[in-house]
Design an enzyme around this catalytic site. Sequence first.
Site, PDB file in Angstrom:
ATOM      1  N   HIS A   1      -2.820   8.047   6.432  1.00  0.00           N
ATOM      2  CA  HIS A   1      -1.780   8.875   5.789  1.00  0.00           C
ATOM      3  C   HIS A   1      -2.375  10.167   5.235  1.00  0.00           C
ATOM      4  CE1 HIS A   1       1.970   6.645   5.859  1.00  0.00           C
ATOM      5  NE2 HIS A   1       1.388   5.528   5.441  1.00  0.00           N
TER       6      HIS A   1
ATOM      7  N   GLN B   1       3.261   9.887   0.622  1.00  0.00           N
ATOM      8  CA  GLN B   1       4.529   9.180   0.880  1.00  0.00           C
ATOM      9  C   GLN B   1       5.535   9.359  -0.254  1.00  0.00           C
ATOM     10  OE1 GLN B   1       2.304   5.287   1.899  1.00  0.00           O
ATOM     11  NE2 GLN B   1       4.183   5.167   3.087  1.00  0.00           N
TER      12      GLN B   1
ATOM     13  N   GLY C   1       0.834  -1.189   0.000  1.00  0.00           N
ATOM     14  CA  GLY C   1       0.000   0.000   0.000  1.00  0.00           C
ATOM     15  C   GLY C   1       0.870   1.241   0.000  1.00  0.00           C
TER      16      GLY C   1
ATOM     17  N   CYS D   1       5.346   0.176   7.425  1.00  0.00           N
ATOM     18  CA  CYS D   1       5.076   1.303   6.530  1.00  0.00           C
ATOM     19  C   CYS D   1       6.343   1.627   5.757  1.00  0.00           C
ATOM     20  CB  CYS D   1       4.643   2.515   7.350  1.00  0.00           C
ATOM     21  SG  CYS D   1       4.270   3.984   6.366  1.00  0.00           S
ATOM     22  N   LEU D   2       6.205   1.853   4.457  1.00  0.00           N
ATOM     23  CA  LEU D   2       7.370   2.207   3.636  1.00  0.00           C
ATOM     24  C   LEU D   2       8.057   3.479   4.143  1.00  0.00           C
ATOM     25  CD1 LEU D   2       6.038   1.422   0.047  1.00  0.00           C
ATOM     26  CD2 LEU D   2       8.026   0.369   1.142  1.00  0.00           C
TER      27      LEU D   2
ATOM     28  N   HIS E   1      -4.977   2.016   7.252  1.00  0.00           N
ATOM     29  CA  HIS E   1      -3.593   2.508   7.361  1.00  0.00           C
ATOM     30  C   HIS E   1      -3.347   3.621   6.332  1.00  0.00           C
ATOM     31  CE1 HIS E   1       0.919   1.793   7.807  1.00  0.00           C
ATOM     32  NE2 HIS E   1       0.850   2.477   6.673  1.00  0.00           N
ATOM     33  N   GLU E   2      -3.794   3.397   5.091  1.00  0.00           N
ATOM     34  CA  GLU E   2      -3.547   4.380   4.012  1.00  0.00           C
ATOM     35  C   GLU E   2      -4.406   5.631   4.180  1.00  0.00           C
ATOM     36  OE1 GLU E   2      -0.960   3.949   2.383  1.00  0.00           O
ATOM     37  OE2 GLU E   2      -0.692   1.814   2.805  1.00  0.00           O
TER      38      GLU E   2
HETATM   39  C1  QAP Z   1       0.487  -0.589   4.832  1.00  0.00           C
HETATM   40  O1  QAP Z   1       2.677  -1.159   4.241  1.00  0.00           O
HETATM   41  C2  QAP Z   1       0.002  -1.807   5.539  1.00  0.00           C
HETATM   42  O2  QAP Z   1       9.438  -1.568   6.886  1.00  0.00           O
HETATM   43  C3  QAP Z   1       1.426  -0.882   3.691  1.00  0.00           C
HETATM   44  O3  QAP Z   1      11.432  -2.210   5.220  1.00  0.00           O
HETATM   45  C4  QAP Z   1       0.616  -2.242   6.703  1.00  0.00           C
HETATM   46  O4  QAP Z   1       3.503  -1.735   2.254  1.00  0.00           O
HETATM   47  C5  QAP Z   1      -1.049  -2.520   5.052  1.00  0.00           C
HETATM   48  C6  QAP Z   1       7.495  -2.100   3.847  1.00  0.00           C
HETATM   49  C7  QAP Z   1       0.155  -3.355   7.363  1.00  0.00           C
HETATM   50  C8  QAP Z   1      -1.518  -3.635   5.727  1.00  0.00           C
HETATM   51  C9  QAP Z   1      -0.911  -4.053   6.868  1.00  0.00           C
HETATM   52  C10 QAP Z   1       7.811  -1.798   5.160  1.00  0.00           C
HETATM   53  C11 QAP Z   1       8.519  -2.430   2.990  1.00  0.00           C
HETATM   54  C12 QAP Z   1       6.129  -2.035   3.319  1.00  0.00           C
HETATM   55  C13 QAP Z   1       9.115  -1.850   5.610  1.00  0.00           C
HETATM   56  C14 QAP Z   1       3.708  -1.546   3.423  1.00  0.00           C
HETATM   57  C15 QAP Z   1      10.150  -2.189   4.727  1.00  0.00           C
HETATM   58  C16 QAP Z   1       9.838  -2.479   3.424  1.00  0.00           C
HETATM   59  C17 QAP Z   1       5.048  -1.665   4.030  1.00  0.00           C
HETATM   60 CO    CO Z   2       2.209   3.661   5.533  1.00  0.00          CO
END
Ligand code: QAP
Ligand code: CO
Length: 174
Positions: free
Chosen positions: A141, A50, A45, A95-96, A137-138
């Site tokens: 943001h 971001q 996501g 989270c990215l 979550h999104e």
């Molecule tokens: C949001 O999160 C989310 O720490 C999206 O090193 C979170 O794509 C949706 C990511 C939980 C559903 C459940 C995080 C990639 C990606 C990191 C992400 C990383 C590399 C997170």
């Molecule tokens: Co995020």
Amino acid sequence: MKLTIVEYPDKRLKEKSKEVKVFDANLHKLLDAMHPFMIETNGIGLAAIQVNHAIRALVLNLPDEEGEQHPENLLEIINPVITHKAGETTYQEGCLSVPKFYEDVKRYETVVVNYQDRYGNTKTLEADELLAIAIQHEIDHLEGILFIDHLSYARRKKFEKEYKRMLKERKSKK
Ligand code: QAP
Ligand code: CO
């Protein structure tokens, strides 16, 4: 269009994103760039803020049972509004914009979301399981809220300490 990720503690992540009013080629260009960027960076996501665009737009691409992401499962969500919410669930989120950190966050178990697609058409989505969590979550943001803002005081302090150490470590390697 070249995108880069805005990372915590960058203040831009606290901004409230603006409603999308024009569904033009500029919006499509951004969405078209966000999808491959999200896949390359191992995200499921990504909100526009971001990647430094403070507009109410986000993309989601949840993996299937094999853990694979398919382009046909891409969701583009503009101007989302949660109209119904129910239940409670906890998931270890990441989270990215907060790399390498994962913590349990409590969310609604199911949500109904009204939103617009890239052409401005109104849609409704009933979400549960991981999709419900990801959408909440999104949408956070878009309001300038990060998953770490949901942590207890003690967990947040622990996070800040570890994150600072990680940034310092990363800097020393550059
Ligand atoms: C949001 O999160 C989310 O720490 C999206 O090193 C979170 O794509 C949706 C990511 C939980 C559903 C459940 C995080 C990639 C990606 C990191 C992400 C990383 C590399 C997170
Ligand atoms: Co995020």
